[in-house]
Motif scaffolding. Structure first.
Motif, PDB file in Angstrom:
ATOM      1  N   VAL A   1       0.818  -1.211   0.000  1.00 23.30           N
ATOM      2  CA  VAL A   1       0.000   0.000   0.000  1.00 23.30           C
ATOM      3  C   VAL A   1       0.852   1.262   0.000  1.00 23.30           C
ATOM      4  O   VAL A   1       0.528   2.248  -0.686  1.00 23.30           O
ATOM      5  CB  VAL A   1      -0.949  -0.009   1.225  1.00 23.30           C
ATOM      6  N   ILE A   2       1.949   1.283   0.747  1.00 25.45           N
ATOM      7  CA  ILE A   2       2.731   2.512   0.906  1.00 25.45           C
ATOM      8  C   ILE A   2       3.347   2.974  -0.417  1.00 25.45           C
ATOM      9  O   ILE A   2       3.147   4.126  -0.815  1.00 25.45           O
ATOM     10  CB  ILE A   2       3.794   2.335   2.007  1.00 25.45           C
ATOM     11  N   PRO A   3       4.098   2.142  -1.155  1.00 27.46           N
ATOM     12  CA  PRO A   3       4.607   2.635  -2.449  1.00 27.46           C
ATOM     13  C   PRO A   3       3.491   2.872  -3.460  1.00 27.46           C
ATOM     14  O   PRO A   3       3.580   3.778  -4.283  1.00 27.46           O
ATOM     15  CB  PRO A   3       5.553   1.521  -2.905  1.00 27.46           C
ATOM     16  N   PHE A   4       2.429   2.079  -3.396  1.00 27.57           N
ATOM     17  CA  PHE A   4       1.319   2.249  -4.330  1.00 27.57           C
ATOM     18  C   PHE A   4       0.711   3.643  -4.175  1.00 27.57           C
ATOM     19  O   PHE A   4       0.540   4.389  -5.144  1.00 27.57           O
ATOM     20  CB  PHE A   4       0.262   1.171  -4.065  1.00 27.57           C
ATOM     21  N   GLY A   5       0.379   4.018  -2.927  1.00 30.96           N
ATOM     22  CA  GLY A   5      -0.235   5.323  -2.708  1.00 30.96           C
ATOM     23  C   GLY A   5       0.720   6.478  -2.910  1.00 30.96           C
ATOM     24  O   GLY A   5       0.311   7.561  -3.329  1.00 30.96           O
ATOM     25  N   GLY A   6       2.010   6.265  -2.658  1.00 29.70           N
ATOM     26  CA  GLY A   6       2.968   7.363  -2.738  1.00 29.70           C
ATOM     27  C   GLY A   6       3.464   7.691  -4.124  1.00 29.70           C
ATOM     28  O   GLY A   6       3.893   8.818  -4.379  1.00 29.70           O
ATOM     29  N   LEU A   7       3.427   6.727  -5.038  1.00 28.08           N
ATOM     30  CA  LEU A   7       4.051   6.914  -6.347  1.00 28.08           C
ATOM     31  C   LEU A   7       3.067   7.190  -7.482  1.00 28.08           C
ATOM     32  O   LEU A   7       3.501   7.443  -8.614  1.00 28.08           O
ATOM     33  CB  LEU A   7       4.883   5.667  -6.690  1.00 28.08           C
TER      34      LEU A   7
END
Length: 452
Positions: free
Chosen positions: A37-43
């Motif tokens: 979730v973290i790289p998905f939402g951030g990038l």
């Protein structure tokens, strides 16, 4: 998109099996989800802009290749660090691909009715992905093992990749010199990733903890720097002019509230079915399938015609009202709930509301996109979805857990305490959608003409 969205929920059902096989601790197990979730939402925002610069078809295929290879690595993982690392790369691939999908759809269908139908298909896939993930995750885990929830992506990725090379628009984009904005990309991506990290860790530390407040403050500082950069850069990553459109700004705000409510509801309803009613993973997934079926029927069969006749604003308001009614109805489920009487009517209402609102709000949120920045606006729409989902899940799960713990401490039975916690979360979700309804009434403008 179905494969990528599905991958956010398919893992949830298999978490107990993954924990048993790979020896995860209880706190470490959360990183099987968070690492995605973290790289998905951030990038998403960064890759949406890169699609405008180097060509959306190229970015789409590159992300699909990365996602497919990372899925294979997830399935082959033999220990906890390997799985977490592969999930992080999988999240990057998912962000790369999904960031440009709407940006490809909008120019591909210039005629209003065809575009409305295409967005209806896209919205159905987005809504159905989560439900299909619960169903497929339970079936694969019970019939085979958890490795296959990742292996199933490989043949799909290869097939879609081959088709995308032939069919996806090749466009070269504006070129990196047209506005790479490296400083803005670093600030925006770091701010979003830190913000999502702060949200997803609230389940461990709580909202008022030093860890949550510290990471939240860091995210605010980074995102503040990002906005300052966008206001002064010659070629900003996110031109602030797109927010001059009330429909774009309000559409994204409505989407954030709606997604926060619905994703939190989906997760907690699965827990109610399994922890209170005693359903198995596959049966619980099948139980929530009516919502996805109704969304498919409405979004594919009716939404385009309704949007064309009444306008997306009117359709959106009707859909939001149905979602509020469905959430309030499901907030009344008893401890010994009967599926046909206590759950099925609410699932149908939520499906009707989702089928109406998702295409309408997506149309409004994309309404300010020009051909040169449709990839960027696509990335913004998806970013709002991801941040809204993470925030909604964290808030609603925390409310449910707190209420359940209070009642357990007071001597209530476990099932009754759990059900009361879910009631509070579902009422709160209904309140969020009601706020989205009010925002739509106040802020959205009805288009001057159907052609416009």
């Amino acid at each position: 998109m179905l494969m990528i969205i599905l991958d956010q929920t398919i893992v949830t059902v298999a978490l107990p099996s993954i924990q048993h096989d790979l020896g995860f601790s209880s706190s470490g197990l959360a990183w099987v989800v968070n690492a995605y979730v973290i790289p998905f939402g951030g990038l998403l925002l960064l890759f949406g802009r890169l699609g405008d610069l180097v060509g959306r078809g190229r970015v789409f295929v590159a992300g699909l290749v990365l996602f497919t290879l990372a899925s294979l690595a997830c399935g082959l993982a033999g220990n906890a660090p390997e799985l977490i690392a592969a999930r992080f790369v999988q999240g990057i691939g998912g962000a790369t691909t999904s960031a440009v999908v709407l940006g490809m759809i909008v120019p591909m269908f210039p005629e209003a009715r065809e575009r409305a139908l295409a967005i209806g298909v896209y919205s159905f896939v987005g809504a159905a992905g989560a439900s299909v993930g619960f169903l497929l995750g339970g079936a694969l885990t019970e019939a085979l093992n958890w490795h296959w929830i990742f292996f199933v992506n490989v043949p799909i990725g290869l097939l879609v990749g081959a088709l995308a090379v032939r069919l996806a628009p090749a466009g070269r984009g504006e070129g990196l010199r047209a506005g790479a904005d490296v400083a803005g990309a670093v600030l925006g991506t770091a701010g979003l990733m830190v913000g999502v990290y702060a949200i997803v860790r609230t389940s461990d530390y709580g909202w008022g903890s030093a860890q949550t407040l510290g990471w939240g403050a860091a995210a605010v500082v980074l995102l503040g720097g990002f906005l300052a950069r966008q206001a002064t850069a010659a070629n900003p990553l996110l031109p602030l002019r797109i927010f001059r459109s009330r429909n774009v700004s309000a559409g994204n705000g409505i989407q954030a509230l709606m997604v926060a409510a619905m994703i939190g509801y989906q997760f907690l309803s699965m827990l109610y079915l399994q922890q209170v009613l005693g359903y198995g993973p596959a049966r619980a997934g099948l139980a929530v399938a009516p919502t996805a079926v109704v969304i498919g029927i409405v979004s594919l069969g009716f939404s385009a015609r309704l949007n064309g006749r009444f306008g997306p604003r009117a359709v959106l308001l009707a859909g939001l009202a149905l979602i509020v009614a469905g959430l309030l109805l499901v907030a009344r489920v008893p401890v010994h709930g009967r599926y046909p009487v206590d759950l099925l009517p609410a699932l149908v209402l939520l499906g009707l509301g989702g089928g109406l609102t998702l295409p309408a709000v997506t149309t409004l949120a994309m309404s300010g996109a020009t051909p040169s920045d449709s990839g960027l606006v696509s990335g913004l729409v998806n970013t709002v979805q991801q941040v809204g989902a993470a925030l909604g899940l964290a808030v609603l799960a925390t409310l449910a857990d707190s209420r359940t713990d209070q009642l357990r401490d007071a001597g209530h039975a476990d099932a009754a305490a759990l059900t009361s916690g879910y009631h509070l979360a579902f009422v709160t979700a209904a309140g969020a959608v009601a706020a989205a309804f009010l925002l739509a009434v106040v802020a959205l403008r009805r288009p001057a003409t159907a052609r416009d």
